[in-house]
Design an enzyme around this catalytic site. Structure first.
Site, PDB file in Angstrom:
ATOM      1  N   TYR A 139      -6.108   0.863   8.719  1.00 44.71           N
ATOM      2  CA  TYR A 139      -7.141   1.258   7.764  1.00 44.71           C
ATOM      3  C   TYR A 139      -8.518   0.973   8.343  1.00 44.71           C
ATOM      4  CZ  TYR A 139      -3.498   2.008   4.311  1.00 44.71           C
ATOM      5  OH  TYR A 139      -2.385   2.487   3.640  1.00 44.71           O
ATOM      6  N   ASP A 152       0.798  -1.227   0.000  1.00 45.83           N
ATOM      7  CA  ASP A 152       0.000   0.000   0.000  1.00 45.83           C
ATOM      8  C   ASP A 152       0.827   1.272   0.000  1.00 45.83           C
ATOM      9  OD1 ASP A 152       0.730  -0.607   2.793  1.00 45.83           O
ATOM     10  OD2 ASP A 152      -0.543   1.112   3.289  1.00 45.83           O
ATOM     11  N   ASP A 169       5.462   0.318   3.468  1.00 47.93           N
ATOM     12  CA  ASP A 169       5.669  -0.935   4.200  1.00 47.93           C
ATOM     13  C   ASP A 169       5.481  -2.120   3.271  1.00 47.93           C
ATOM     14  OD1 ASP A 169       2.882  -1.103   3.871  1.00 47.93           O
ATOM     15  OD2 ASP A 169       2.515  -0.165   5.808  1.00 47.93           O
ATOM     16  N   GLU A 195       5.888   9.654   3.493  1.00 47.17           N
ATOM     17  CA  GLU A 195       5.505   8.331   2.994  1.00 47.17           C
ATOM     18  C   GLU A 195       4.572   8.444   1.794  1.00 47.17           C
ATOM     19  OE1 GLU A 195       4.110   3.971   4.690  1.00 47.17           O
ATOM     20  OE2 GLU A 195       3.614   5.761   5.849  1.00 47.17           O
TER      21      GLU A 195
END
Length: 508
Positions: free
Chosen positions: A224, A72, A75, A469
């Site tokens: 999430y 995603d 990571d 990120e």
């Protein structure tokens, strides 16, 4: 004086040209980014050459093949809900602006990016009421800083079922497969039909066995959480299935459930992997303006909520608007604010086109607005991302001369496996590479990072995950907007250029 004015015009024109972003490079880079996020066996035509195969036994311990799909963000976890939203938005981008992608030579790459996701979803949906929604877990994964090729963390997979439902996850995956089926309708008709079959099964599963996926898959909650619930995904999936099949059952579902599922009740100021209301309201408006659908009055109620969102983006509501930084960037939250910028920009872009094609205007509380104002607002956001901002920083890696050098991304921050295949253990990555003060050894071209704070400040710091990120759902909506901007700039250039001169102006 006429000579002076003409000279000033030339100066201003030259300044406009030099300041104009390179939309073609940005478009190509935004699609290339997805190759750096791939999990599984990488193909021979892999262009992000610093990556190698990873996650080659995902799902095997539980008797299912879950090799493939996308990581995603920075990571090594495969989270199903944001991945599905990514594919829905990539597909919508292609459906609206695929012709511009063809002009740019990127149409095939965009379809490859979509299919990498849908191939995975087919594997993840082995039975009508089973959907595998995550591989790996954020806790163990975040404890380590390893390349995907070196992972020693848990690759346990998690799924939803009749007894452990997840209507949001199943609904978004249905929407993704339905939208993608339209993309592949002519080039891969059999594959398209397969996607529709999966989408219809998943929608039935989501609607019949209702529940939040993060209640069934608690491992996803910290990363999430489905804060908006699942009502929006049910409507979102219904609209996409109507687009994919023209089956009146789906538009009737969206009409009949418009009020009780919140479609005509919620007036939103964000559109994201979690909150789909603004997106489905825009999709409903498209259907209305094209003269399709079973109940125009209800679709007009959807449209009123879509227009609330647009007016909020333009700060033309009387009370509830979307904030901006002093530099003009849409600002919602500190953590990965850029996702809200790109998703809002996409909705503004398509809505502007829907209004223009139907010769209509946007009606805000402060007055009537033309479609061009929405398009100009979307352009300002894209231009900010690409460097037209107070810092002069491009927030897309590899694009422009001043872009983030130390992003919060395991694969990018550690020497490529192809350069040095020596094993990097779980905590060794933190000691050797995470705290490494130099630039990333691998340039993750096209990665759109979380972006600056509310004061337009940005720390190029790998440890600052809120700002540094990247994520797949940052890029997916941006692909469509960049294609539109590239098409506009190309059209303008062809209409206004003279021999020996190549001008690109703003689209005001």
């Amino acid at each position: 004086m006429e000579v002076v004015y003409f000279f000033l015009f030339l100066v201003v024109s030259t300044m406009s040209v030099s300041a104009s972003p390179d939309y073609l490079t940005a478009l190509r880079s935004s699609i290339l980014f997805f190759e750096g996020q791939r999990s599984g066996f990488l193909p021979v035509n892999q262009r992000a050459a610093w990556r190698s195969h990873s996650g080659l036994k995902d799902g095997f311990d539980q008797g299912v093949n879950l090799v493939g799909g996308y990581y995603d963000a920075g990571d090594n976890v495969k989270f199903g809900l944001p991945m599905a939203f990514t594919i829905t938005m990539l597909s919508w981008s292609v459906l609206e602006y695929g012709h511009y992608m063809r002009m740019a030579g990127e149409y095939g790459h965009a379809l490859q990016a979509i299919k990498w996701g849908t191939d995975y979803f087919i594997k993840a949906h082995p039975q009508p009421n089973i959907l595998w929604g995550e591989v790996g877990d954020g806790g163990s994964d975040h404890y380590c800083w390893q390349r995907p090729e070196d992972m020693t963390t848990s690759r346990r997979a998690y799924h939803i079922s009749e007894s452990n439902p997840g209507s949001d996850l199943a609904g978004e995956t249905a929407a993704a497969m339905a939208a993608a089926s339209i993309v592949f309708r002519h080039s891969r008709p059999s594959y398209s039909k397969l996607l529709v079959a999966h989408a219809e099964q998943l929608f039935q599963f989501a609607d019949t066995h209702r529940g939040r996926y993060d209640s069934s898959m608690k491992v996803a909650r910290m990363y999430y959480a489905s804060e908006s619930g699942y009502n929006d995904e049910l409507l979102w999936a219904a609209f996409w299935l109507y687009e994919a099949t023209a089956d009146e059952r789906y538009i009737n579902y969206a009409v009949d459930n418009a009020q009780n599922l919140g479609g005509t009740g919620w007036a939103m100021t964000e559109f994201s992997w979690d909150v789909k209301y603004a997106g489905l309201q825009v999709l409903a408006t498209k259907i209305l303006l094209q003269g399709r659908g079973s109940n125009a009055e209800v679709l007009k109620q959807y449209q009123s909520k879509a227009e609330f969102f647009m007016c909020a983006c333009l700060q033309k509501n009387q009370d509830k608007n979307i904030g901006r930084t002093s530099g003009g960037l849409i600002y919602k939250r500190a953590w990965n604010n850029m996702q809200y910028v790109t998703s809002a920009s996409f909705l503004m872009t398509v809505y502007s086109d829907y209004l223009s094609k139907s010769h209509q205007h946007l009606q805000c509380p402060t007055g009537q607005v033309g479609g061009n104002e929405l398009l100009n607002m979307a352009k300002s956001q894209v231009d900010y991302i690409l460097g037209n901002n107070p810092r002069g920083t491009s927030y897309m890696v590899g694009v422009g001369s001043n872009y983030p050098q130390k992003i919060h991304h395991r694969g990018a921050s550690i020497v490529s496996y192809k350069v040095d295949s020596s094993f990097i253990a779980c905590r060794m990555g933190y000691e050797t590479w995470f705290s490494y003060g130099s630039a990333d050894p691998n340039i993750h071209v096209g990665a759109v990072v979380g972006g600056p704070d509310e004061n337009d400040n940005y720390a190029d710091d790998r440890a600052d995950f809120e700002q540094s990120e990247p994520a797949t759902y940052n890029n997916a909506p941006l692909v469509g907007v960049l294609a539109r901007m590239y098409g506009l700039s190309t059209t303008y250039r062809s209409q206004h250029s003279t021999p020996g001169r190549d001008l690109i102006f703003s689209f005001i």
